[in-house]
Design an enzyme around this catalytic site. Structure first.
Site, PDB file in Angstrom:
ATOM      1  N   SER A   1     -13.123  24.102  -8.183  1.00 43.35           N
ATOM      2  CA  SER A   1     -12.263  23.544  -7.128  1.00 43.35           C
ATOM      3  C   SER A   1     -10.803  23.393  -7.515  1.00 43.35           C
ATOM      4  CB  SER A   1     -12.825  22.202  -6.657  1.00 43.35           C
ATOM      5  OG  SER A   1     -12.955  21.300  -7.736  1.00 43.35           O
TER       6      SER A   1
ATOM      7  N   LYS B   1      -7.433  22.193  -1.821  1.00 41.56           N
ATOM      8  CA  LYS B   1      -6.913  21.322  -0.762  1.00 41.56           C
ATOM      9  C   LYS B   1      -5.913  22.024   0.164  1.00 41.56           C
ATOM     10  CE  LYS B   1      -7.749  16.722  -2.599  1.00 41.56           C
ATOM     11  NZ  LYS B   1      -8.392  16.983  -3.907  1.00 41.56           N
TER      12      LYS B   1
ATOM     13  N   GLU C   1      -2.622  10.027   3.950  1.00 40.50           N
ATOM     14  CA  GLU C   1      -2.776   9.041   2.897  1.00 40.50           C
ATOM     15  C   GLU C   1      -3.294   9.771   1.671  1.00 40.50           C
ATOM     16  OE1 GLU C   1      -5.444   9.215   5.038  1.00 40.50           O
ATOM     17  OE2 GLU C   1      -6.971   9.590   3.513  1.00 40.50           O
TER      18      GLU C   1
HETATM   19  C1  LIG Z   1      -9.634  16.394  -4.302  1.00 45.78           C
HETATM   20  C2  LIG Z   1     -10.427  17.221  -5.231  1.00 45.78           C
HETATM   21  C3  LIG Z   1     -11.834  17.229  -5.210  1.00 45.78           C
HETATM   22  C4  LIG Z   1     -12.644  16.326  -4.320  1.00 45.78           C
HETATM   23  O1  LIG Z   1     -12.428  16.484  -2.960  1.00 45.78           O
HETATM   24  P1  LIG Z   1     -13.491  17.172  -1.993  1.00 45.78           P
HETATM   25  O2  LIG Z   1     -12.967  16.880  -0.646  1.00 45.78           O
HETATM   26  O3  LIG Z   1     -14.814  16.527  -2.249  1.00 45.78           O
HETATM   27  O4  LIG Z   1     -13.518  18.611  -2.304  1.00 45.78           O
HETATM   28  C5  LIG Z   1     -12.511  18.092  -6.045  1.00 45.78           C
HETATM   29  N1  LIG Z   1     -11.849  18.904  -6.903  1.00 45.78           N
HETATM   30  C6  LIG Z   1     -10.497  18.923  -6.969  1.00 45.78           C
HETATM   31  C7  LIG Z   1      -9.832  19.832  -7.930  1.00 45.78           C
HETATM   32  C8  LIG Z   1      -9.741  18.083  -6.141  1.00 45.78           C
HETATM   33  O5  LIG Z   1      -8.408  18.099  -6.218  1.00 45.78           O
END
Ligand SMILES: *Cc1c(COP(=O)(O)O)cnc(C)c1O
Length: 393
Positions: free
Chosen positions: A377, A89, A111
């Protein structure tokens, strides 16, 4: 076939800017300027420098040997979990805070649902010394106390959304109301590849550093830039959009998108938008959306807070509709098992969102010489309590 946004702000039939009249000047200012600003050498330089020295990029592309052995294929993990603040993010919030500064904005609003985007936003506001207001549903504030504390420590004001179900969509409404009332000095940082045009494209471009790095890193490891598969979990779709971006038009690269099936697609408790969603409007764009027959948004469910969203970004609706991406839905149970498996096999505790992407190996067989790149992610620290409760640790 074009998988990028067109001049009108659409991915095929999805996207656009469905916004109240009073928001038009803000969104239009951004639309007219974002590509120009992103192309400025000084912007690129500052963005790259911060990604390197503050976020810690490039994130490694790691060959997961034991995981690969278990599933008899070659699995690389793109380590976004090693970024500052623990997920992808921050790539987007760094980009947007620099954009806000170039546009002369002094006040930032956002938000947040689970609080992850709120923390990433509060972080970059502290970095730049800008005022930060984060709207959050009253229920979510109670559920996500550690992230609320983080935002406060970082200097943000967390404002509870008290209307409706007091969760993410109500916080979104409050943020939009704020932006309408403060059109001149305020930038609204949206946290996923969603929102009115140009947000999905802007967020995708900031996150595209992920696939840009994968290309040269895979070339170093394997002597070729293109994997056979790229895999990512999808909430709104920002880590996925960044992971796919430079491969969208490479026909030899297969795309797999992983949604949360929650307790099961037909259980009434899921977030499997590609299967259950119909075209509708959410957060200012036309996209696939879980809704009742009379168009009310259905409350989504997933054990992972980041995938608990009733829609997907318009790029992903287009990738689904055209068949460019294969969508898979993974239940809570399968995700939790895959999350624990990564701990045992690789010594990496993944975010539960990410664990959904890892769970596909139990459901799909790859060839031994396939190269599969999975977007890792985020890290699992934030999910420790969920892991503890689920596995009775
Ligand atoms: C917020 C988040 C997601 C989902 O958000 P996307 O916008 O779909 O990437 C996925 N993995 C993690 C670790 C997150 O914090």
């Amino acid at each position: 076939m074009n998988y990028n946004v067109n001049e009108k702000g659409y991915y095929g039939e999805f996207g656009g800017a469905y916004i109240p009249e009073m928001l038009y000047p803000n969104v239009e200012e951004l639309r007219q300027n974002y590509l120009k600003i992103m192309a400025e050498p000084s912007f690129k330089e500052e963005f790259d420098q911060l990604l390197k020295d503050y976020v810690g990029r490039p994130s490694p592309l790691y060959l997961a040997k034991r995981l690969s052995e278990k599933y008899n294929t070659k699995i690389y993990l793109k380590r976004e979990d090693l970024n500052h603040t623990g997920a992808h993010k921050i790539n987007n919030t760094i980009g947007q805070i620099l954009m806000a500064k170039r546009l002369g904005k002094t006040r930032i609003i956002a938000e947040t649902g689970a609080g992850q985007h709120g923390v990433a936003t509060a972080t970059v506001c502290a970095l730049m010394g800008l005022e930060c207001i984060v709207y959050m549903g009253e229920i979510d504030i109670a559920r996500q106390a550690p992230n609320v504390a983080r935002m406060k420590m970082l200097g943000a004001t967390v404002v509870p959304a008290l209307s409706g179900s007091r969760t993410l969509k109500d916080a979104t409404n409050e943020a939009i109301r704020d932006w309408i009332n403060n059109p001149v000095d305020t930038h609204y940082i949206i946290g996923s590849a969603i929102g009115p045009h140009p947000y999905p494209d802007m967020v995708t471009r900031f996150q595209s550093v992920i696939s840009e790095e994968i290309k040269w890193q895979l070339k170093e490891h394997e002597g070729r830039e293109n994997p056979d598969y790229v895999v990512a979990c999808i909430g709104g779709g920002s880590n996925a959009a960044g992971t796919y971006y430079h491969f969208l038009h490479e026909e030899d690269v297969n795309i797999i998108s992983v949604e949360a099936a929650g307790l099961g697609i037909d259980s009434g408790e899921s977030a499997a938008t590609s299967v259950l969603g119909k075209e509708g409007i959410i957060h200012g764009c036309k996209t696939l959306l879980m809704q009742t027959n009379d168009g009310q948004i259905t409350e989504p469910y997933s054990i992972s807070a980041g995938l608990d969203y009733p829609g997907v970004g318009p790029m992903h609706s287009h990738l689904s509709k055209t068949g460019r991406a294969q969508f898979m839905s993974i239940t809570d149970a399968d995700a939790m098992k895959a999350g624990l498996e990564l701990c045992k096999l690789e010594g990496i505790i993944p975010a539960i969102e990410t664990a959904h992407a890892l769970a596909i190996f139990e459901h799909k067989t790859f060839k031994p010489d396939d190269i599969v790149v999975v977007s890792l992610s985020g890290r699992g620290d934030k999910d420790l309590n969920t892991y503890i409760d689920y596995f009775k640790l």
